[in-house]
Design a protein around this motif. Structure first.
Motif, PDB file in Angstrom:
ATOM      1  N   SER A   1       0.831  -1.194   0.000  1.00  0.00           N
ATOM      2  CA  SER A   1       0.000   0.000   0.000  1.00  0.00           C
ATOM      3  C   SER A   1       0.874   1.256   0.000  1.00  0.00           C
ATOM      4  O   SER A   1       1.849   1.339   0.758  1.00  0.00           O
TER       5      SER A   1
ATOM      6  N   ARG B   1       4.549   3.446  -5.432  1.00  0.00           N
ATOM      7  CA  ARG B   1       4.472   4.176  -6.703  1.00  0.00           C
ATOM      8  C   ARG B   1       5.033   3.247  -7.781  1.00  0.00           C
ATOM      9  O   ARG B   1       6.191   2.812  -7.704  1.00  0.00           O
TER      10      ARG B   1
ATOM     11  N   ARG C   1      -3.362  -1.381  -8.958  1.00  0.00           N
ATOM     12  CA  ARG C   1      -4.047  -0.452  -8.062  1.00  0.00           C
ATOM     13  C   ARG C   1      -4.606  -1.191  -6.844  1.00  0.00           C
ATOM     14  O   ARG C   1      -4.607  -0.644  -5.734  1.00  0.00           O
TER      15      ARG C   1
ATOM     16  N   GLY D   1      -5.479   3.066  -2.462  1.00  0.00           N
ATOM     17  CA  GLY D   1      -5.799   4.448  -2.799  1.00  0.00           C
ATOM     18  C   GLY D   1      -4.681   5.417  -2.510  1.00  0.00           C
ATOM     19  O   GLY D   1      -4.645   6.520  -3.071  1.00  0.00           O
ATOM     20  N   ASP D   2      -3.755   5.038  -1.626  1.00  0.00           N
ATOM     21  CA  ASP D   2      -2.620   5.906  -1.309  1.00  0.00           C
ATOM     22  C   ASP D   2      -1.449   5.702  -2.258  1.00  0.00           C
ATOM     23  O   ASP D   2      -0.482   6.472  -2.219  1.00  0.00           O
TER      24      ASP D   2
ATOM     25  N   THR E   1       0.270   5.029  -6.279  1.00  0.00           N
ATOM     26  CA  THR E   1       0.192   5.721  -7.560  1.00  0.00           C
ATOM     27  C   THR E   1       0.631   4.783  -8.669  1.00  0.00           C
ATOM     28  O   THR E   1       1.624   4.062  -8.516  1.00  0.00           O
TER      29      THR E   1
ATOM     30  N   TRP F   1     -10.611   5.888 -11.271  1.00  0.00           N
ATOM     31  CA  TRP F   1      -9.325   5.789 -10.570  1.00  0.00           C
ATOM     32  C   TRP F   1      -8.626   7.139 -10.612  1.00  0.00           C
ATOM     33  O   TRP F   1      -8.161   7.577 -11.693  1.00  0.00           O
ATOM     34  N   ASP F   2      -8.491   7.795  -9.484  1.00  0.00           N
ATOM     35  CA  ASP F   2      -7.858   9.113  -9.470  1.00  0.00           C
ATOM     36  C   ASP F   2      -6.367   9.054  -9.159  1.00  0.00           C
ATOM     37  O   ASP F   2      -5.709  10.091  -9.082  1.00  0.00           O
ATOM     38  N   ASN F   3      -5.837   7.859  -8.971  1.00  0.00           N
ATOM     39  CA  ASN F   3      -4.401   7.728  -8.707  1.00  0.00           C
ATOM     40  C   ASN F   3      -3.691   6.936  -9.811  1.00  0.00           C
ATOM     41  O   ASN F   3      -2.628   6.360  -9.597  1.00  0.00           O
ATOM     42  N   VAL F   4      -4.293   6.901 -10.991  1.00  0.00           N
ATOM     43  CA  VAL F   4      -3.675   6.254 -12.159  1.00  0.00           C
ATOM     44  C   VAL F   4      -3.536   7.299 -13.257  1.00  0.00           C
ATOM     45  O   VAL F   4      -4.502   7.981 -13.614  1.00  0.00           O
ATOM     46  N   GLU F   5      -2.327   7.422 -13.803  1.00  0.00           N
ATOM     47  CA  GLU F   5      -2.016   8.434 -14.816  1.00  0.00           C
ATOM     48  C   GLU F   5      -1.379   7.767 -16.033  1.00  0.00           C
ATOM     49  O   GLU F   5      -0.543   6.869 -15.880  1.00  0.00           O
TER      50      GLU F   5
END
Length: 232
Positions: A60, A63, A79, A84-85, A87, A110-114
């Motif tokens: 968890s 990155r 993920r 959620g913490d 990246t 998903w707001d932590n996947v770029e």
């Protein structure tokens, strides 16, 4: 995001192109074309991808870099492991693949996947990663060794890399099919005949082990690890 130090336009069309630029442009055309059918590969390779990501030992908050992410087939599993913490940062050169990967992110919220559209051999990041994965991507890079070195540069000390890739039959009577296999992979995926993924990973990383072979030994999984000391 870095761009190649060549005369290529933002749209990916080379002007005064180098061999690497030409390879990238072929890859863009091919993977744009195959992007609608990648789900077949996604299903067939799922057990191997899951096993390879298991080997990363993600935690968890980690990155993670996904190299040549395609339509995002690894996102959900990674993920799940980083939470959620954590990246997930992914790179692909095909605009169609990037679009599909971003659609997948949007569908799941998903707001932590770029996802970045970039060449994995030159892309740059400000922060280092705790792990990296490359599934069916390293062998299509214009310069395999350069891509491996760039991933290595962006990993923190002791960080692992999981690679799933494809190549000629390594030994036995089935090697007679290798000339055909090489031509097929070049046609189908713009496979780089001058690249040697296992040798490149072994040369760059402090530890490297080929842990599995499958599909008549033409596909393999490598688990590598950066040295645990030093910053480079």
């Amino acid at each position: 995001m870095a761009s190649r130090t060549s005369n290529a336009t933002a749209e990916g069309e080379p002007t005064d192109s180098t061999p690497d630029d030409d390879h990238l442009e072929r890859s863009r055309r091919m993977w744009d074309r195959w992007s609608d059918y990648y789900r077949l590969s996604e299903r067939d390779f799922e057990p191997m991808r899951e096993a390879a990501i298991d080997e990363l030992g993600l935690e968890s908050g980690d990155r993670v870099l996904d190299v040549g992410c395609g339509p995002g087939v690894n996102f959900e599993r990674i993920r799940h492991d980083v939470g959620g913490d954590g990246t997930v940062v992914a790179v692909d050169y095909s605009p169609e693949m990037v679009e599909k990967a971003r659609d997948r992110i949007d569908r799941h919220g998903w707001d932590n996947v770029e996802v970045r559209r970039a060449d994995a051999t030159t892309v740059e990041f400000e922060e280092r990663f705790d792990a990296a994965v490359a599934t069916l991507s390293m062998s299509v890079m214009p310069d395999v060794r350069e891509a491996v070195e760039n991933v290595h540069r962006h990993l923190g000390p002791g960080a692992p890399l999981a690679v799933i890739d494809i190549g000629p039959v390594p030994e036995g009577p089935a090697r007679i099919a290798n000339p055909f296999l090489r031509r097929f992979l070049r046609w189908y995926a713009n496979w780089n005949p001058d690249g040697d993924v296992p040798a490149s990973v072994a040369a760059v990383f402090a530890e490297s082990e080929l842990v599995d072979r499958f599909f008549l030994e033409t596909c393999y999984t490598i688990i590598a690890r950066k040295a645990d000391v030093g910053g480079d």
